[in-house]
Design an enzyme around this catalytic site. Sequence first.
Site, PDB file in Angstrom:
ATOM      1  N   LYS A 248       0.497  -1.106  -0.311  1.00 33.91           N
ATOM      2  CA  LYS A 248      -0.293  -0.332  -0.019  1.00 33.91           C
ATOM      3  C   LYS A 248       0.710   1.466   0.027  1.00 33.91           C
ATOM      4  O   LYS A 248       0.370   2.546  -0.971  1.00 33.91           O
ATOM      5  CB  LYS A 248      -0.726  -0.027   1.506  1.00 33.91           C
ATOM      6  CG  LYS A 248      -2.264  -0.940   0.988  1.00 33.91           C
ATOM      7  CD  LYS A 248      -2.996  -1.378   2.307  1.00 33.91           C
ATOM      8  CE  LYS A 248      -4.139  -2.207   2.269  1.00 33.91           C
ATOM      9  NZ  LYS A 248      -4.517  -2.823   3.294  1.00 33.91           N
TER      10      LYS A 248
ATOM     11  N   GLN B 107      -4.874  -1.292   9.580  1.00 28.59           N
ATOM     12  CA  GLN B 107      -5.181  -3.237   8.904  1.00 28.59           C
ATOM     13  C   GLN B 107      -5.432  -4.009   9.900  1.00 28.59           C
ATOM     14  O   GLN B 107      -5.284  -3.615  11.234  1.00 28.59           O
ATOM     15  CB  GLN B 107      -3.457  -3.437   8.738  1.00 28.59           C
ATOM     16  CG  GLN B 107      -2.842  -4.501   7.522  1.00 28.59           C
ATOM     17  CD  GLN B 107      -3.936  -4.694   5.858  1.00 28.59           C
ATOM     18  OE1 GLN B 107      -3.723  -3.486   5.472  1.00 28.59           O
ATOM     19  NE2 GLN B 107      -4.238  -5.263   6.170  1.00 28.59           N
TER      20      GLN B 107
ATOM     21  N   ASP C 205     -11.453   2.687   3.194  1.00 29.02           N
ATOM     22  CA  ASP C 205     -11.879   0.861   3.274  1.00 29.02           C
ATOM     23  C   ASP C 205     -13.392   0.933   2.570  1.00 29.02           C
ATOM     24  O   ASP C 205     -14.169   0.147   2.189  1.00 29.02           O
ATOM     25  CB  ASP C 205     -10.948   0.100   4.376  1.00 29.02           C
ATOM     26  CG  ASP C 205     -10.101  -0.786   3.895  1.00 29.02           C
ATOM     27  OD1 ASP C 205      -9.455  -0.552   3.245  1.00 29.02           O
ATOM     28  OD2 ASP C 205      -9.708  -0.579   5.612  1.00 29.02           O
TER      29      ASP C 205
END
Length: 280
Positions: A52, A96, A119
């Site tokens: 990422k 995460q 997200d």
Amino acid sequence: MSVSIDGKALAAKLRGELKEKVAAYKAERGDIGLAVVLIGEDPASQVYVRNKIKACEEVGIKSFSYHLPAETSQAEAEALVDELVASDKVHGILVQLPLPKHLNERKILARIPAAKDVDGFCAENVGNLAMNRETIVACTPFGVMKMLEEYGIDPKGKSAVVLGRSNIVGKPMAMLLLNADATVTVCHSKTKDLKDVCAAADILVVAIGRAKFVTADMVKEGAVVIDVGMDRDENGKLCGDVDFENVKDKAAYITPVPGGVGPMTITMLMYNTYIAASRR
Ligand code: NAP
């Protein structure tokens, strides 16, 4: 012989386009920032986070990386998220998952406001998706929609079956297809006559986490087959939920694993961060 949908090439193309958009944004409004929070030492999570951060560099998004020890307390984790929520430099926050077991994941994620939830997991963003309103869409299903669009596959009026009902893939995928005017069926582990249901699909999206589960007898001749799965076969080799070799001659379009949906997910995270910054 089917068309293999090239997620790697599409991801590279979208990142190129995004790089230009980010540069134009920066010239006018300054940096776009994505905060990536990793807690603990999970090796797979460390790889995801590294990828990422690399993707941020590629498109010109500034990343703020936080790696906290596994023994981080709930209060410490929440305090970091609160700090990032308050920061003007941070347009998107990504925590995460999975978090270490002693942490309350839901409570931590709930502190991220919809506008910074890149997200697309929070209740407000999911609710807006369900109501077909402007939102931030979960990266993997968002990437699948981009793939369909790129290959000229319009879900309108088609029969779409989504195999899997997770909050991060199956459910948002079903809502996106419904919003795109497909007639959608969602299947899961309790579905009866699964083979027949899948075999009726014009578009079959599979996200169950079972290596090579979908075989040719579950696929309609000429169907579009999208494989979200990331599994290991009996030799430990990366494969999908679809038995690619078995299905490829029956489907009109199929995504390979690797090189299909996977490369699109991180690209859509970059896209969502850009969207979050643009809407501020
Ligand atoms: P998940 O949370 O474990 O959900 C799996 C879903 O599949 C559940 O709804 C489950 O049904 C259903 N299921 C499991 N076995 C089944 C069976 N035998 N028959 C019918 N339905 C079955 O998984 P997920 O997070 O959605 O991930 C799914 C797969 O996609 C995994 O391989 C994951 O690694 C991969 N993935 C890939 C990406 C990417 O970027 N490519 C991103 C995310 C996930 P119940 O609800 O009834 O239990």
